[in-house]
Design an enzyme around this catalytic site. Structure first.
Site: not given
Ligand code: 4NP
Length: 153
Positions: A10, A13, A122
């Site tokens: 958190n 992305r 990621d």
């Protein structure tokens, strides 16, 4: 309509997805239709602002990220209509928390014609190009998501 964007930490992305979704909602004057938030499956970064590289990438595109990281909680499954994850690992982690609510959980790209079923990679352990790529991808996907979810019933 309540939408929750979910990734691992958190801080990269999902806060960007939330910030871009908010931007498109506001641009289309739909702030009375949508609410949104983001969270992570992990709690390592709880309370932190988004990663400085993600914030800088957003800011050079006039998006300011003010979200503070938090971990997903069980009440999110009741509160939100859509729980949208970035990759398959996120999906498995979220569904494992509440398998009966799996129908609310999808890859963010599930609703998108071009990106359908792709993951949002990621960028955390890579270079700047990864952050730029995620920005480009999430900008398109979140804009189209607003339109998709706003179709008249
Ligand atoms: P995110 O990226 O899931 O997009 O927020 C990551 C943030 C932190 C870590 C991994 C991914 N981490 O290992 O701390």
């Amino acid at each position: 309509m309540k939408v929750l964007f979910i990734c691992l930490g958190n801080i990269c992305r999902s806060p960007l997805a939330e910030g871009l979704f908010a931007h498109h909602v506001n641009t289309l004057n739909l702030s009375d239709v949508f609410s949104y938030d983001s969270c992570g499956t992990g709690d390592w970064h709880a309370g932190e602002l988004a990663d400085p590289r993600m914030r800088k990438t957003a800011e050079k595109n006039d998006i300011v990220l003010t979200h503070r990281a938090r971990q997903i909680r069980l009440s999110d499954f009741d509160e939100f209509d859509h729980l949208l994850v970035m990759d398959h690992s996120n999906y498995n982690n979220v569904v494992a928390l509440n398998p009966a609510m799996a129908h609310k959980v999808n890859l963010l790209t599930y609703f998108h014609d071009t990106y359908k079923d792709q993951i949002v990679p990621d960028p955390y352990f890579g270079g700047q190009e990864g952050f730029d790529e995620v920005f480009h991808m999430l900008n398109i996907i979140t804009k189209d998501l607003v339109h998709f979810l706003h179709q008249p019933a």
